[in-house]
Design a protein around this motif. Sequence first.
Motif, PDB file in Angstrom:
ATOM      1  N   UNK A  32       0.823  -1.213   0.000  1.00 52.83           N
ATOM      2  CA  UNK A  32       0.000   0.000   0.000  1.00 52.83           C
ATOM      3  C   UNK A  32       0.860   1.267   0.000  1.00 52.83           C
ATOM      4  N   UNK A  33       2.014   1.179   0.632  1.00 54.59           N
ATOM      5  CA  UNK A  33       2.866   2.358   0.787  1.00 54.59           C
ATOM      6  C   UNK A  33       3.466   2.840  -0.527  1.00 54.59           C
ATOM      7  N   UNK A  34       3.480   1.987  -1.544  1.00 50.24           N
ATOM      8  CA  UNK A  34       4.096   2.367  -2.818  1.00 50.24           C
ATOM      9  C   UNK A  34       3.118   2.328  -3.976  1.00 50.24           C
ATOM     10  N   UNK A  35       1.921   1.849  -3.718  1.00 49.85           N
ATOM     11  CA  UNK A  35       0.922   1.736  -4.776  1.00 49.85           C
ATOM     12  C   UNK A  35       0.692   3.088  -5.413  1.00 49.85           C
ATOM     13  N   UNK A  36       0.619   3.114  -6.703  1.00 51.18           N
ATOM     14  CA  UNK A  36       0.418   4.296  -7.555  1.00 51.18           C
ATOM     15  C   UNK A  36       1.701   5.115  -7.734  1.00 51.18           C
ATOM     16  N   UNK A  37       2.766   4.786  -6.990  1.00 50.60           N
ATOM     17  CA  UNK A  37       4.037   5.503  -7.179  1.00 50.60           C
ATOM     18  C   UNK A  37       5.104   4.612  -7.814  1.00 50.60           C
ATOM     19  N   UNK A  38       5.054   3.326  -7.525  1.00 48.43           N
ATOM     20  CA  UNK A  38       6.044   2.383  -8.038  1.00 48.43           C
ATOM     21  C   UNK A  38       5.394   1.459  -9.064  1.00 48.43           C
ATOM     22  N   UNK A  39       6.192   1.037 -10.042  1.00 43.69           N
ATOM     23  CA  UNK A  39       5.727   0.082 -11.048  1.00 43.69           C
ATOM     24  C   UNK A  39       6.764  -1.009 -11.232  1.00 43.69           C
ATOM     25  N   UNK A  40       6.344  -2.242 -11.067  1.00 43.94           N
ATOM     26  CA  UNK A  40       7.224  -3.381 -11.311  1.00 43.94           C
ATOM     27  C   UNK A  40       6.931  -3.917 -12.704  1.00 43.94           C
ATOM     28  N   UNK A  41       7.972  -4.308 -13.410  1.00 43.89           N
ATOM     29  CA  UNK A  41       7.820  -4.891 -14.738  1.00 43.89           C
ATOM     30  C   UNK A  41       8.961  -5.857 -14.966  1.00 43.89           C
ATOM     31  N   UNK A  42       8.849  -6.631 -16.013  1.00 40.41           N
ATOM     32  CA  UNK A  42       9.913  -7.575 -16.327  1.00 40.41           C
ATOM     33  C   UNK A  42      10.013  -7.747 -17.826  1.00 40.41           C
ATOM     34  N   UNK A  43      11.206  -8.095 -18.262  1.00 46.58           N
ATOM     35  CA  UNK A  43      11.475  -8.412 -19.653  1.00 46.58           C
ATOM     36  C   UNK A  43      12.121  -9.788 -19.666  1.00 46.58           C
TER      37      UNK A  43
END
Length: 122
Positions: A61-72
Amino acid sequence: VQLQACGGGLVQAGSSLRLSCAASGRTFSSYGMGWFRQAPGKDREFVAAISRSGSSTYYADSVKSRFTISRDNAKNTVYLQMSSLKPEDTAVYYCAAGTYTLATQSARYDYWGQGTQVTVSS
């Protein structure tokens, strides 16, 4: 699998930063990936997780909407894009790999990177 995290640094509040975690060894796409962080004097905490294919993600919750995780999966790399950084985001950030999907508990992960320091000044 071996994990190597990088991209940390010293930034001002409100800035953005992108962490990368490169994997080598066994098939990267076989693993769910996660990011955790540990601030001085505090326990390691979950930040974000992504499924094997990258189609599903989950955030603290503390990072939701500010952080984005992705992978290649072609590059054997997972990313953590961090924006609107706050001083309370200061921590060592770790990437992790495991066979569970979207796990939030560190015990669910089998492999860990060495950590990269993120410092956010006010």
